[in-house]
Design a protein around this motif. Structure first.
Motif, PDB file in Angstrom:
ATOM      1  N   ASN A  10       0.808  -1.231   0.000  1.00 54.69           N
ATOM      2  CA  ASN A  10       0.000   0.000   0.000  1.00 54.69           C
ATOM      3  C   ASN A  10       0.839   1.278   0.000  1.00 54.69           C
ATOM      4  N   GLY A  11       2.125   1.153  -0.266  1.00 55.35           N
ATOM      5  CA  GLY A  11       2.953   2.360  -0.305  1.00 55.35           C
ATOM      6  C   GLY A  11       3.261   2.928   1.069  1.00 55.35           C
ATOM      7  N   HIS A  12       2.958   2.173   2.121  1.00 49.67           N
ATOM      8  CA  HIS A  12       3.293   2.600   3.493  1.00 49.67           C
ATOM      9  C   HIS A  12       4.790   2.901   3.579  1.00 49.67           C
ATOM     10  N   ILE A  13       5.129   4.014   4.216  1.00 48.34           N
ATOM     11  CA  ILE A  13       6.539   4.391   4.354  1.00 48.34           C
ATOM     12  C   ILE A  13       6.947   4.209   5.808  1.00 48.34           C
ATOM     13  N   GLU A  14       7.986   3.430   6.032  1.00 48.43           N
ATOM     14  CA  GLU A  14       8.438   3.181   7.405  1.00 48.43           C
ATOM     15  C   GLU A  14       9.072   4.437   8.012  1.00 48.43           C
ATOM     16  N   ASP A  15       8.899   4.595   9.306  1.00 45.17           N
ATOM     17  CA  ASP A  15       9.632   5.626  10.052  1.00 45.17           C
ATOM     18  C   ASP A  15      11.019   5.025  10.313  1.00 45.17           C
ATOM     19  N   CYS A  33      -9.231   4.236   0.462  1.00 45.75           N
ATOM     20  CA  CYS A  33      -7.777   4.365   0.324  1.00 45.75           C
ATOM     21  C   CYS A  33      -7.098   3.790   1.574  1.00 45.75           C
ATOM     22  N   ILE A  34      -6.192   2.838   1.378  1.00 43.85           N
ATOM     23  CA  ILE A  34      -5.485   2.259   2.537  1.00 43.85           C
ATOM     24  C   ILE A  34      -3.987   2.602   2.490  1.00 43.85           C
ATOM     25  N   SER A  64      -2.190  -3.581 -10.083  1.00 46.01           N
ATOM     26  CA  SER A  64      -1.994  -4.838  -9.365  1.00 46.01           C
ATOM     27  C   SER A  64      -3.230  -5.067  -8.499  1.00 46.01           C
ATOM     28  N   TYR A  65      -3.718  -6.288  -8.501  1.00 41.46           N
ATOM     29  CA  TYR A  65      -4.923  -6.605  -7.729  1.00 41.46           C
ATOM     30  C   TYR A  65      -4.667  -7.812  -6.850  1.00 41.46           C
ATOM     31  N   SER A  66      -5.038  -7.730  -5.592  1.00 37.43           N
ATOM     32  CA  SER A  66      -4.904  -8.883  -4.710  1.00 37.43           C
ATOM     33  C   SER A  66      -5.894  -8.752  -3.558  1.00 37.43           C
ATOM     34  N   ASP A  67      -6.754  -9.738  -3.391  1.00 40.40           N
ATOM     35  CA  ASP A  67      -7.700  -9.770  -2.256  1.00 40.40           C
ATOM     36  C   ASP A  67      -8.450  -8.453  -2.047  1.00 40.40           C
ATOM     37  N   GLY A  68      -8.956  -7.906  -3.100  1.00 39.92           N
ATOM     38  CA  GLY A  68      -9.729  -6.668  -2.993  1.00 39.92           C
ATOM     39  C   GLY A  68      -8.882  -5.406  -3.002  1.00 39.92           C
ATOM     40  N   ARG A  69      -7.561  -5.582  -2.948  1.00 34.93           N
ATOM     41  CA  ARG A  69      -6.688  -4.399  -2.942  1.00 34.93           C
ATOM     42  C   ARG A  69      -6.269  -4.062  -4.374  1.00 34.93           C
ATOM     43  N   ILE A  70      -6.541  -2.832  -4.745  1.00 38.85           N
ATOM     44  CA  ILE A  70      -6.170  -2.362  -6.082  1.00 38.85           C
ATOM     45  C   ILE A  70      -5.001  -1.411  -5.894  1.00 38.85           C
ATOM     46  N   ARG A  71      -3.829  -1.853  -6.295  1.00 40.16           N
ATOM     47  CA  ARG A  71      -2.643  -1.005  -6.115  1.00 40.16           C
ATOM     48  C   ARG A  71      -2.371  -0.254  -7.411  1.00 40.16           C
ATOM     49  N   VAL A  72      -2.308   1.051  -7.287  1.00 40.76           N
ATOM     50  CA  VAL A  72      -2.129   1.907  -8.455  1.00 40.76           C
ATOM     51  C   VAL A  72      -0.757   2.564  -8.345  1.00 40.76           C
ATOM     52  N   SER A  73       0.048   2.405  -9.366  1.00 43.96           N
ATOM     53  CA  SER A  73       1.390   3.009  -9.321  1.00 43.96           C
ATOM     54  C   SER A  73       1.718   3.630 -10.675  1.00 43.96           C
ATOM     55  N   PRO A  78       4.646   6.960  -3.552  1.00 49.50           N
ATOM     56  CA  PRO A  78       4.477   6.846  -5.007  1.00 49.50           C
ATOM     57  C   PRO A  78       3.291   5.958  -5.399  1.00 49.50           C
ATOM     58  N   ILE A  79       2.763   5.240  -4.400  1.00 51.44           N
ATOM     59  CA  ILE A  79       1.760   4.197  -4.660  1.00 51.44           C
ATOM     60  C   ILE A  79       0.487   4.562  -3.920  1.00 51.44           C
ATOM     61  N   VAL A  80      -0.661   4.276  -4.521  1.00 45.50           N
ATOM     62  CA  VAL A  80      -1.903   4.402  -3.756  1.00 45.50           C
ATOM     63  C   VAL A  80      -2.683   3.093  -3.915  1.00 45.50           C
ATOM     64  N   THR A  81      -3.203   2.597  -2.777  1.00 47.11           N
ATOM     65  CA  THR A  81      -3.934   1.329  -2.817  1.00 47.11           C
ATOM     66  C   THR A  81      -5.358   1.551  -2.329  1.00 47.11           C
ATOM     67  N   LEU A  82      -6.297   0.997  -3.099  1.00 43.07           N
ATOM     68  CA  LEU A  82      -7.713   1.125  -2.769  1.00 43.07           C
ATOM     69  C   LEU A  82      -8.247  -0.238  -2.370  1.00 43.07           C
ATOM     70  N   LEU A  83      -9.042  -0.260  -1.329  1.00 42.14           N
ATOM     71  CA  LEU A  83      -9.648  -1.526  -0.896  1.00 42.14           C
ATOM     72  C   LEU A  83     -11.093  -1.524  -1.382  1.00 42.14           C
ATOM     73  N   ALA A  84     -11.393  -2.462  -2.270  1.00 46.33           N
ATOM     74  CA  ALA A  84     -12.731  -2.492  -2.881  1.00 46.33           C
ATOM     75  C   ALA A  84     -13.744  -3.073  -1.894  1.00 46.33           C
ATOM     76  N   ALA A  85     -14.873  -2.385  -1.738  1.00 45.22           N
ATOM     77  CA  ALA A  85     -15.941  -2.912  -0.866  1.00 45.22           C
ATOM     78  C   ALA A  85     -16.539  -4.167  -1.492  1.00 45.22           C
ATOM     79  N   ASP A  86     -16.551  -4.227  -2.815  1.00 50.10           N
ATOM     80  CA  ASP A  86     -17.101  -5.390  -3.515  1.00 50.10           C
ATOM     81  C   ASP A  86     -16.014  -5.913  -4.472  1.00 50.10           C
TER      82      ASP A  86
END
Ligand SMILES: Cc1ncc(COP(=O)(O)O)c(C=O)c1O
Length: 405
Positions: free
Chosen positions: A186-191, A345-346, A378-387, A354-362
């Protein structure tokens, strides 16, 4: 799910057809240098960067060298790549050239530090990671756990790693903290600096998987406190599979991180091998390497590195900050154009990632919609990763938003 050759698992296969060159925000010469974006709405640079004409030229130049020999400047080009590429990468991550080696992929780099610390692990030290680290690495660490490695996996809460939970997991029994600087999920950035400081306070090392960071977000290994890092070149470095970089902090090389193989050439120091043996030296000479190439087993894909060499030069011309700003702007634009109730948006920090990931309700509906479009995400388990990447534009995002309904 359909799949196309060369496509990462979980990638939605495109319906090739729609031309994608309607945007105004990126100079047309950049967009036209990536022919793939004229074929489909390609929003999966975090999966694999489509080849730009400059990378293809690098591959061709090496091919010509191997086919025809070093004449007409072909040899000079390959030598310039070989001598220059580690320095170019070092500049990109704030390292010194002697701290950079070549590895064939990210996980190979992570394995080097795991192998080098094997005595510490056998003595009871363990690894701390989290569940937003690359799943391939987690799998490797779970495999090592089967054979005795002590492993702690901190879990994200609502798709974000709480840095205080990472810090709390690191203690005197920690030998290594292994994380992805930017998550492919999901493009999470570590501290990362806080985590590095906690690791160092307990005598542990920090490994960073930087494949989703380098080339698209600023990386400064020293400022971030990273001890070892690695990446492949086929994403944000505009290269191809089978090529990658390793960073190892210089003072750790051959000390805390001992060699597990010893590249180089033994030299015979006796007759008839040499006419004038040096009798003060052993009969067969061994020379320890003094830079991060000491972790390289042998020859690498020089042809592949020609693509990355051109990619790094291209990147130096554009600038990482500009590339990131472009992605952030497009990602925000997408978020304004999709229904947040249906696609949550997750990505925790949209303004830096640089990445945004959307969690599809359906999820079923989302898959059907994506399959009916020419959008490659990229799609996985309802997650749509857009880059997106430099070649992307608002028209691409409009098409994706339209596809998602
Ligand atoms: C965060 C992350 N790490 C690693 C990889 C790939 O690893 P490797 O370069 O070892 O193939 C990926 C590829 O998707 C990734 O996203």
């Amino acid at each position: 799910m359909k799949s196309a050759a060369g496509m990462a698992a979980g990638t939605i296969a495109p319906r090739v057809g729609l031309a994608a060159n309607g945007g105004l925000s990126i100079p047309s010469d950049i967009r036209s240098r990536f022919p793939r974006v004229g074929q489909e709405t390609y929003l999966n640079a975090a999966g694999m960067m489509p080849l730009g004409d400059f990378s293809i030229e690098g591959l061709r130049r090496h091919e010509a060298y191997q086919q025809l020999g070093g004449g007409d400047g072909r040899g000079e080009y390959v030598r310039a790549m070989q001598t220059g590429i580690r320095g170019l990468f070092a500049d990109l991550v704030g390292a010194e050239e002697r701290e950079i080696g070549l590895v064939h992929c990210t996980k190979a780099g992570e394995q080097i530090v795991l192998d080098a610390l094997s005595a510490e692990f056998a003595g009871g030290k363990g690894v701390v990671t989290n569940d937003l680290h690359f799943a391939g690495s987690l799998h490797n660490l779970l495999g090592l756990q089967e054979s005795g490695l002590s492993l702690k996996i901190v879990r994200a809460k609502d798709w974000k790693i709480r840095v205080e939970e990472m810090v709390a997991a690191i203690d005197g029994d920690t030998g290594l903290v292994s994380i992805s600087l930017v998550s492919n999920i999901n493009g999470h950035i570590e501290d990362i600096r806080t985590i590095a400081d906690a690791a160092h306070a307990h005598g542990a090392l920090l490994f960073a998987d930087i494949i989703q960071a380098v080339g698209i977000t600023p990386v400064d290994v020293r400022a971030m406190g990273i001890d070892v890092a690695s990446c492949s070149c086929y994403k944000w470095l505009y290269g191809v599979h089978g090529t990658g970089f390793l960073y190892v902090r210089h003072d750790l090389q051959g000390t805390r991180l001992p060699d597990r193989l010893f590249p180089g050439q033994a030299r015979h120091n006796y007759a008839p091998w040499v006419s004038d043996p040096d009798l003060t030296q052993p009969p067969i000479l061994y020379h320890e390497r003094e830079d991060a190439t000491r972790y390289q087993p042998g020859h690498v894909s020089y042809q592949g590195y020609c693509a990355a060499y051109e990619g790094l030069k291209f990147l130096a011309g554009v600038g990482v900050e500009a590339a990131l700003a472009h992605n952030v702007r497009l990602n925000r634009y997408l978020l304004e154009h999709v229904d947040a109730a249906r696609y949550r948006c997750i990505t925790p920090d949209v303004d830096r990632s640089p990445i945004v990931t959307l969690l599809a309700a359906d999820p079923g509906d989302a898959i059907r919609r994506l399959r009916a479009s020419d959008a490659v995400v990229s799609y996985s388990d309802g997650r749509i990763r857009v880059s997106p990447a430099l070649y992307s534009n608002e028209a691409d995002m409009d098409r994706l938003a339209e596809a998602l309904g």
